[in-house]
Write an enzyme that holds these catalytic residues in place. Structure first.
Site, PDB file in Angstrom:
ATOM      1  N   VAL A  59     -57.242  52.407 -33.615  1.00 24.19           N
ATOM      2  CA  VAL A  59     -56.115  51.487 -33.436  1.00 24.19           C
ATOM      3  C   VAL A  59     -55.365  51.812 -32.151  1.00 24.19           C
ATOM      4  O   VAL A  59     -54.967  50.912 -31.409  1.00 24.19           O
ATOM      5  CB  VAL A  59     -55.167  51.514 -34.660  1.00 24.19           C
ATOM      6  CG1 VAL A  59     -53.952  50.625 -34.436  1.00 24.19           C
ATOM      7  CG2 VAL A  59     -55.904  51.070 -35.925  1.00 24.19           C
ATOM      8  N   CYS A  60     -55.203  53.082 -31.846  1.00 20.81           N
ATOM      9  CA  CYS A  60     -54.486  53.483 -30.623  1.00 20.81           C
ATOM     10  C   CYS A  60     -55.265  53.057 -29.378  1.00 20.81           C
ATOM     11  O   CYS A  60     -54.679  52.563 -28.414  1.00 20.81           O
ATOM     12  CB  CYS A  60     -54.249  54.987 -30.621  1.00 20.81           C
ATOM     13  SG  CYS A  60     -53.235  55.565 -32.004  1.00 20.81           S
ATOM     14  N   ASP A  61     -56.570  53.221 -29.411  1.00 17.66           N
ATOM     15  CA  ASP A  61     -57.423  52.788 -28.317  1.00 17.66           C
ATOM     16  C   ASP A  61     -57.290  51.274 -28.136  1.00 17.66           C
ATOM     17  O   ASP A  61     -57.079  50.798 -27.023  1.00 17.66           O
ATOM     18  CB  ASP A  61     -58.873  53.170 -28.632  1.00 17.66           C
ATOM     19  CG  ASP A  61     -59.851  52.719 -27.568  1.00 17.66           C
ATOM     20  OD1 ASP A  61     -60.248  53.567 -26.757  1.00 17.66           O
ATOM     21  OD2 ASP A  61     -60.238  51.533 -27.566  1.00 17.66           O
ATOM     22  N   THR A  64     -53.851  50.295 -26.687  1.00 15.29           N
ATOM     23  CA  THR A  64     -53.744  50.607 -25.262  1.00 15.29           C
ATOM     24  C   THR A  64     -54.506  49.589 -24.421  1.00 15.29           C
ATOM     25  O   THR A  64     -54.002  49.077 -23.422  1.00 15.29           O
ATOM     26  CB  THR A  64     -54.248  52.037 -24.999  1.00 15.29           C
ATOM     27  OG1 THR A  64     -53.474  52.937 -25.804  1.00 15.29           O
ATOM     28  CG2 THR A  64     -54.114  52.416 -23.539  1.00 15.29           C
TER      29      THR A  64
END
EC number: 1.11.1.24
Length: 166
Positions: A59-61, A64
């Site tokens: 999710v963070c990837d 971003t």
């Protein structure tokens, strides 16, 4: 304070919750080369501050990548992605990501950003997922504390807020 869970468990956020209309607090974080970066370094631009627990998770990837893709279509808008990952790990992610203009910054050293923006998860010493839009005069025009740390933020609302702040 915002009510946030991480992997379905309630967490305690350290710091004060920020809202649209608040002055954006300054902070000091580290770039991949260990140089210090502050909010004032990007003064005069609209900033999307994308806060992630750890850059190398799915999710963070995606968060971003999405914000950087959308912001590249806008003039005078920068994306600052902040996590507590070590600058070295962030550097490896940036090299492998294929994103040329991504600004990934580490709050690992002091939690300066996390405490100023009310996103430090006390139980994990990670930052809660959040998005802030800061206009060129350092006013917060949009703030989202994502209620569950494994969920995505509202990309459309944040991008719309950045467009309005231009």
């Amino acid at each position: 304070m915002a009510s946030v869970t991480f992997i379905e468990k309630p967490v305690t956020l350290i710091g004060n919750e920020l809202k649209p209309g608040d002055k954006a607090p300054d902070f000091t974080v580290l770039a991949n080369d260990l140089s210090e970066v502050t909010l004032q370094d990007s003064k005069g631009t609209v900033r999307i501050i994308s806060v992630v627990p750890s850059i190398d998770t799915g999710v963070c990837d995606a968060q971003t990548r999405k914000f950087n893709e959308e912001a590249s279509k806008l003039e005078n808008v920068q994306v600052l992605t902040i996590s507590v990952d070590l600058p070295f790990a962030q550097g490896r992610w940036c090299a492998a990501s294929g994103l040329e203009n991504v600004k990934v910054l580490s709050d690992h050293r002091d939690l300066s950003f996390g405490e100023a923006y009310g996103v430090v998860m006390k139980e994990f010493r990670l930052l809660a997922r959040a998005v802030f839009v800061v206009d060129s005069e350092d006013n917060i025009t949009y703030a989202e504390y994502v209620s569950e740390g494994t969920h995505h933020p509202d990309y459309e609302k944040a991008i719309e807020a950045a467009k309005k702040a231009q």
